[in-house]
Design a protein around this motif. Structure first.
Motif, short mmCIF file in Angstrom:
data_model
loop_
_atom_site.label_atom_id
_atom_site.label_comp_id
_atom_site.label_asym_id
_atom_site.label_seq_id
_atom_site.Cartn_x
_atom_site.Cartn_y
_atom_site.Cartn_z
N LEU A 11 37.39 26.77 44.35
CA LEU A 11 36.24 26.36 45.15
C LEU A 11 35.95 27.32 46.29
CD1 LEU A 11 36.95 22.54 45.45
CD2 LEU A 11 35.22 23.63 44.03
N VAL A 12 37.00 27.84 46.91
CA VAL A 12 36.84 28.64 48.12
C VAL A 12 36.31 30.03 47.83
CG1 VAL A 12 38.14 29.71 49.98
CG2 VAL A 12 38.54 27.35 49.39
N VAL A 13 36.81 30.68 46.81
CA VAL A 13 36.41 32.07 46.56
C VAL A 13 34.91 32.18 46.26
CG1 VAL A 13 36.76 34.04 45.03
CG2 VAL A 13 38.72 32.81 45.93
N PRO A 14 34.34 31.36 45.36
CA PRO A 14 32.89 31.46 45.17
C PRO A 14 32.09 31.11 46.42
CG PRO A 14 33.87 30.27 43.35
CD PRO A 14 34.94 30.45 44.39
N ALA A 15 32.56 30.15 47.19
CA ALA A 15 31.86 29.79 48.43
C ALA A 15 31.89 30.95 49.42
CB ALA A 15 32.47 28.55 49.05
N ALA A 16 33.01 31.64 49.50
CA ALA A 16 33.10 32.79 50.40
C ALA A 16 32.19 33.92 49.93
CB ALA A 16 34.55 33.26 50.50
N VAL A 17 32.10 34.13 48.62
CA VAL A 17 31.22 35.17 48.09
C VAL A 17 29.76 34.84 48.40
CG1 VAL A 17 30.38 36.21 45.94
CG2 VAL A 17 32.83 35.92 46.32
N VAL A 18 29.37 33.59 48.23
CA VAL A 18 28.00 33.18 48.55
C VAL A 18 27.74 33.35 50.04
CG1 VAL A 18 26.45 31.19 48.66
CG2 VAL A 18 27.72 31.65 46.58
N THR A 19 28.70 33.01 50.87
CA THR A 19 28.54 33.16 52.32
C THR A 19 28.30 34.61 52.70
OG1 THR A 19 29.95 31.25 52.70
CG2 THR A 19 29.64 32.76 54.54
N VAL A 20 29.08 35.50 52.13
CA VAL A 20 28.92 36.92 52.43
C VAL A 20 27.57 37.43 51.91
CG1 VAL A 20 29.83 39.22 51.92
CG2 VAL A 20 31.38 37.38 52.57
N ALA A 21 27.18 37.00 50.72
CA ALA A 21 25.92 37.45 50.14
C ALA A 21 24.73 36.96 50.96
CB ALA A 21 25.79 36.97 48.70
N VAL A 22 24.77 35.72 51.43
CA VAL A 22 23.67 35.18 52.20
C VAL A 22 23.60 35.81 53.58
CG1 VAL A 22 22.81 33.05 53.27
CG2 VAL A 22 23.58 33.03 50.93
N GLY A 23 24.74 36.15 54.14
CA GLY A 23 24.76 36.74 55.46
C GLY A 23 24.35 38.20 55.48
N GLY A 24 24.35 38.85 54.36
CA GLY A 24 24.04 40.27 54.30
C GLY A 24 22.58 40.55 54.00
N ARG A 25 22.35 41.72 53.49
CA ARG A 25 21.01 42.21 53.21
C ARG A 25 20.32 41.39 52.12
NH1 ARG A 25 20.46 48.10 50.68
NH2 ARG A 25 22.46 48.22 51.71
N PHE A 26 21.09 40.81 51.21
CA PHE A 26 20.51 40.08 50.10
C PHE A 26 20.14 38.64 50.46
CE2 PHE A 26 23.36 43.25 48.19
CZ PHE A 26 22.39 44.03 47.57
N GLY A 27 20.40 38.25 51.67
CA GLY A 27 20.11 36.88 52.11
C GLY A 27 18.65 36.50 52.00
N ARG A 28 17.76 37.45 52.23
CA ARG A 28 16.33 37.15 52.13
C ARG A 28 15.90 36.92 50.69
NH1 ARG A 28 15.25 42.25 55.69
NH2 ARG A 28 17.04 42.75 54.44
N HIS A 29 16.61 37.51 49.75
CA HIS A 29 16.22 37.41 48.35
C HIS A 29 16.88 36.24 47.63
CE1 HIS A 29 14.32 41.24 48.90
NE2 HIS A 29 15.48 41.77 49.30
N ALA A 38 29.47 28.37 53.80
CA ALA A 38 30.45 28.76 54.82
C ALA A 38 31.35 27.60 55.19
CB ALA A 38 29.72 29.29 56.06
N GLN A 39 30.79 26.41 55.28
CA GLN A 39 31.61 25.24 55.61
C GLN A 39 32.61 24.94 54.50
OE1 GLN A 39 28.64 22.30 56.36
NE2 GLN A 39 28.34 22.93 58.49
N VAL A 40 32.19 25.10 53.25
CA VAL A 40 33.11 24.88 52.12
C VAL A 40 34.21 25.93 52.16
CG1 VAL A 40 33.30 24.96 49.61
CG2 VAL A 40 31.42 23.72 50.67
N ALA A 41 33.85 27.18 52.43
CA ALA A 41 34.85 28.25 52.47
C ALA A 41 35.85 28.02 53.60
CB ALA A 41 34.17 29.60 52.63
N ILE A 42 35.36 27.64 54.76
CA ILE A 42 36.25 27.40 55.90
C ILE A 42 37.18 26.22 55.62
CG2 ILE A 42 36.32 26.65 58.31
CD1 ILE A 42 33.75 28.30 58.69
N GLY A 43 36.62 25.13 55.14
CA GLY A 43 37.44 23.96 54.83
C GLY A 43 38.49 24.25 53.77
N GLY A 44 38.11 25.01 52.76
CA GLY A 44 39.06 25.37 51.71
C GLY A 44 40.16 26.28 52.21
N CYS A 45 39.82 27.22 53.08
CA CYS A 45 40.84 28.11 53.64
C CYS A 45 41.83 27.33 54.49
CB CYS A 45 40.18 29.21 54.46
SG CYS A 45 39.34 30.44 53.45
#
Length: 95
Positions: A11-29, A38-45
């Motif tokens: 659960l955590v690894v895909p959530a972290a990947v989505v968090t990084v993707a949304v926070g970066g340059r691709f977030g607009r797309h 991010a909340q799922v990634a933090i809770g899972g960690c």
């Protein structure tokens, strides 16, 4: 390895990947909800760190690698608690 850790990592690894993707340059797309991921990634960690520390505390013989992983987990838990406290204070100041 605790038996629940692979489930948490699944659960955590895909959530972290989505968090990084949304926070970066691709977030607009992507148009994905980054804060939820991010909340799922933090809770899972946090859950993974707690499971690792519980497994280390329950084992009789712990090697140096496991001790290092436990120390890193404890440091991450402290950092997460401090960041959460700061976030609560920032939200309270904004309201």
């Amino acid at each position: 390895m605790p038996p629940r850790l692979p489930v948490i990592l699944a659960l955590v690894v895909p959530a972290a990947v989505v968090t990084v993707a949304v926070g970066g340059r691709f977030g607009r797309h992507l148009r994905l909800p980054g804060h939820t991921a991010a909340q799922v990634a933090i809770g899972g960690c946090v859950a993974g760190d707690v499971l690792l520390l519980a497994a280390l505390l329950n084992s009789a013989h712990v090697g140096w690698a496991a001790s290092a992983a436990g120390a890193a987990s404890a440091a991450r838990l402290v950092a997460a608690a401090l960041a959460g406290r700061r976030l609560v204070r920032l939200r309270a100041a904004a309201n």
